[in-house]
Design a protein around this motif. Structure first.
Motif, PDB file in Angstrom:
ATOM      1  N   ASP A 125       0.853  -1.193   0.000  1.00 12.00           N
ATOM      2  CA  ASP A 125       0.000   0.000   0.000  1.00 12.00           C
ATOM      3  C   ASP A 125       0.883   1.234   0.000  1.00 12.00           C
ATOM      4  O   ASP A 125       1.062   1.908   1.019  1.00 12.00           O
ATOM      5  CB  ASP A 125      -0.916  -0.020   1.227  1.00 12.00           C
ATOM      6  N   ALA A 126       1.444   1.555  -1.189  1.00 10.09           N
ATOM      7  CA  ALA A 126       2.431   2.627  -1.275  1.00 10.09           C
ATOM      8  C   ALA A 126       1.862   3.984  -0.903  1.00 10.09           C
ATOM      9  O   ALA A 126       2.573   4.850  -0.392  1.00 10.09           O
ATOM     10  CB  ALA A 126       3.011   2.671  -2.686  1.00 10.09           C
ATOM     11  N   ALA A 127       0.566   4.188  -1.133  1.00 14.41           N
ATOM     12  CA  ALA A 127      -0.034   5.496  -0.836  1.00 14.41           C
ATOM     13  C   ALA A 127      -0.110   5.769   0.661  1.00 14.41           C
ATOM     14  O   ALA A 127      -0.368   6.899   1.072  1.00 14.41           O
ATOM     15  CB  ALA A 127      -1.433   5.572  -1.447  1.00 14.41           C
ATOM     16  N   PHE A 172      10.635   8.724  -1.552  1.00 13.40           N
ATOM     17  CA  PHE A 172       9.264   9.226  -1.601  1.00 13.40           C
ATOM     18  C   PHE A 172       8.820   9.557  -0.183  1.00 13.40           C
ATOM     19  O   PHE A 172       8.873   8.708   0.715  1.00 13.40           O
ATOM     20  CB  PHE A 172       8.342   8.178  -2.239  1.00 13.40           C
ATOM     21  N   ARG A 174       6.127  12.170   2.471  1.00 17.26           N
ATOM     22  CA  ARG A 174       4.828  12.841   2.572  1.00 17.26           C
ATOM     23  C   ARG A 174       5.042  14.318   2.888  1.00 17.26           C
ATOM     24  O   ARG A 174       5.499  14.682   3.966  1.00 17.26           O
ATOM     25  CB  ARG A 174       3.962  12.179   3.643  1.00 17.26           C
ATOM     26  N   GLY A 180      -3.302  11.540   1.256  1.00 14.17           N
ATOM     27  CA  GLY A 180      -3.210  10.299   0.513  1.00 14.17           C
ATOM     28  C   GLY A 180      -2.125  10.347  -0.544  1.00 14.17           C
ATOM     29  O   GLY A 180      -1.043  10.905  -0.344  1.00 14.17           O
ATOM     30  N   ALA A 181      -2.438   9.786  -1.715  1.00  9.44           N
ATOM     31  CA  ALA A 181      -1.457   9.742  -2.801  1.00  9.44           C
ATOM     32  C   ALA A 181      -1.087  11.126  -3.297  1.00  9.44           C
ATOM     33  O   ALA A 181       0.003  11.327  -3.849  1.00  9.44           O
ATOM     34  CB  ALA A 181      -2.007   8.894  -3.943  1.00  9.44           C
ATOM     35  N   ARG A 182      -1.962  12.106  -3.102  1.00  2.00           N
ATOM     36  CA  ARG A 182      -1.688  13.458  -3.598  1.00  2.00           C
ATOM     37  C   ARG A 182      -0.731  14.241  -2.706  1.00  2.00           C
ATOM     38  O   ARG A 182      -0.358  15.356  -3.065  1.00  2.00           O
ATOM     39  CB  ARG A 182      -3.000  14.234  -3.742  1.00  2.00           C
ATOM     40  N   ILE A 184       2.358  13.170  -1.701  1.00  2.00           N
ATOM     41  CA  ILE A 184       3.680  12.538  -1.742  1.00  2.00           C
ATOM     42  C   ILE A 184       4.579  13.267  -2.738  1.00  2.00           C
ATOM     43  O   ILE A 184       4.141  13.640  -3.830  1.00  2.00           O
ATOM     44  CB  ILE A 184       3.553  11.056  -2.122  1.00  2.00           C
ATOM     45  N   PHE A 232       3.678  10.455  -6.192  1.00  2.00           N
ATOM     46  CA  PHE A 232       3.034   9.160  -6.394  1.00  2.00           C
ATOM     47  C   PHE A 232       3.009   8.813  -7.885  1.00  2.00           C
ATOM     48  O   PHE A 232       3.186   7.657  -8.265  1.00  2.00           O
ATOM     49  CB  PHE A 232       1.615   9.175  -5.819  1.00  2.00           C
ATOM     50  N   ARG A 233       2.812   9.818  -8.712  1.00  2.00           N
ATOM     51  CA  ARG A 233       2.852   9.582 -10.154  1.00  2.00           C
ATOM     52  C   ARG A 233       4.242   9.131 -10.586  1.00  2.00           C
ATOM     53  O   ARG A 233       4.389   8.244 -11.440  1.00  2.00           O
ATOM     54  CB  ARG A 233       2.459  10.852 -10.908  1.00  2.00           C
ATOM     55  N   MET A 236       4.467   5.474  -9.595  1.00  2.00           N
ATOM     56  CA  MET A 236       3.632   4.575 -10.383  1.00  2.00           C
ATOM     57  C   MET A 236       4.094   4.478 -11.832  1.00  2.00           C
ATOM     58  O   MET A 236       4.063   3.395 -12.427  1.00  2.00           O
ATOM     59  CB  MET A 236       2.177   5.019 -10.315  1.00  2.00           C
TER      60      MET A 236
END
Length: 381
Positions: A125-127, A172, A174, A180-182, A184, A232-233, A236
């Motif tokens: 769960d990378a996010a 990576f 926070r 959340g993912a946004r 990072i 996060f992008r 991914m």
């Protein structure tokens, strides 16, 4: 680009890679110390021009490189892949200055890179990662690259390949709590940055894996890869490129196990004949070969889709990694069974493959995560 077959030039190149792996790389791999970066091996990959090909290589070319090397020397394959994984975010998202500073060394094999995403509480769960980047207006990156303040990184990364011996890390963290993912951001962090320490982990896999401790490590805007909050992008996109090639690594190991099994069962006498004449054995080998070829074709198809910019790359990449890694586990296990006790002896090819084959079903997204990705893509279509 053919999806289901390779052209003669590609086939010849794969054969050349296997020959180089046997002649130049495997002797260096055999001199390496398990759990540590084999810098002479990485340097040889650079001298042969293989690391330079990582930058600008399409997914299919990357898959062919990883499969060919894995079939002969898994240590060389892994060293190549880890250089690509750690440095790809720099090549794809780095500033001209970042690329100029770090990529020549990576390509030459003198600079070791690492991809630092996983944490004790954020693996698949990378996010959910929690490495904290606290705003620190009075501190830049520690190297004069920041004019307008930066962050302090605090927390831990775990199960990081090439740690703690890498020369720099794609990290990576926070930067926006509860986003959340946004929230990072990706940072390029040199290994000598103050406050960064690490320790090796004694793992089943023979390549180096360690943990990293960030105790107020200073980073600034000049260390950001891409944009703040868009890390996060970066992660991914990197994983979508490398997931099919993890499948290629697995296919290479499966093929090596199959090759060994064909040779063994053709020569080994038992019960008044050779093993291949026993239907139970020959049918098992046929199943191993069929599954290996199916996995190979799915990997190639996913890689070709990535290179063509197909809209369903995420699902295809997940399918390729899922099938190939599960297939490799099956094929290597079956090969061990058909070889008997000799395959369990330390130093035997299959004993080595048996240790190597387990981890790819977990890293870069465990099998269960791949199934989740595939299902989401199917229901979204």
């Amino acid at each position: 680009m053919p999806v289901f077959s390779l052209d003669p030039a590609q086939t010849a190149w794969c054969a050349e890679l296997r020959a180089l792996a046997a002649e130049r790389l495997r002797p260096l791999a055999e001199k390496g110390e398990p759990g540590h970066v084999n810098r002479p091996l990485v340097a040889a990959l650079g001298e042969l021009g293989l690391l330079r090909r990582l930058f600008g290589a399409g997914a299919l070319e990357l898959c062919l490189m990883r499969e060919s090397l894995a079939r002969v020397c898994t240590e060389a394959e892994t060293a190549l892949a880890l250089q690509g994984l750690g440095a790809h975010p720099v090549a794809a998202y780095g500033t001209p200055g970042q690329r100029e500073r770090w990529l020549p060394g990576v390509a030459a094999g003198g600079t070791v890179a690492a991809f630092a995403l996983s944490e004790p509480g954020a693996g698949s769960d990378a996010a959910a990662l929690a490495l904290e980047a606290v705003p620190d207006g009075g501190h830049g990156s520690g190297d004069g690259s920041s004019d307008g303040g930066g962050w302090r990184l605090s927390g831990e990364k775990c199960w990081i390949s090439n740690a703690p011996e890498a020369d720099f890390y794609t990290v990576f963290a926070r930067t926006a709590p509860d986003a959340g993912a946004r929230g990072i951001t990706a940072f390029l962090v040199p290994a000598d940055r103050p406050g960064l320490t690490g320790s090796p982990l004694d793992m089943l896999s023979p390549h180096p894996i360690g943990s990293l401790l960030f105790d107020g490590v200073p980073v600034g805007p000049g260390d950001v890869l891409g944009e703040t909050g868009a890390g996060f992008r970066v992660a991914m996109d990197t994983l979508n490129l490398f997931r099919p090639s993890v499948g290629a690594f697995a296919v290479g190991m499966a093929q090596a196990a199959l090759d060994a099994t064909l040779a063994h069962t053709a020569d080994r006498t038992a019960f008044g004949g050779v093993l291949k004449d026993l239907q139970a054995v020959s049918h098992q080998v046929a199943e191993m070969a069929t599954r290996t070829e199916a996995a190979r074709l799915l990997v190639y198809a996913a890689a070709a889709a990535h290179d063509e910019g197909a809209p369903d790359v995420r699902g295809r990449a997940a399918m390729a990694k899922l099938l190939a890694t599960e297939t490799a586990q099956y094929v290597v296990d079956a090969a061990v069974q058909l070889h008997g006790a000799r395959a369990l002896r330390r130093g035997h090819l299959l004993e080595h493959l048996y240790r190597e084959v387990r981890a790819p079903r977990i890293y870069e997204g465990a099998t269960e995560v791949q199934r989740t990705i595939i299902a989401k893509e199917l229901y979204a279509s």
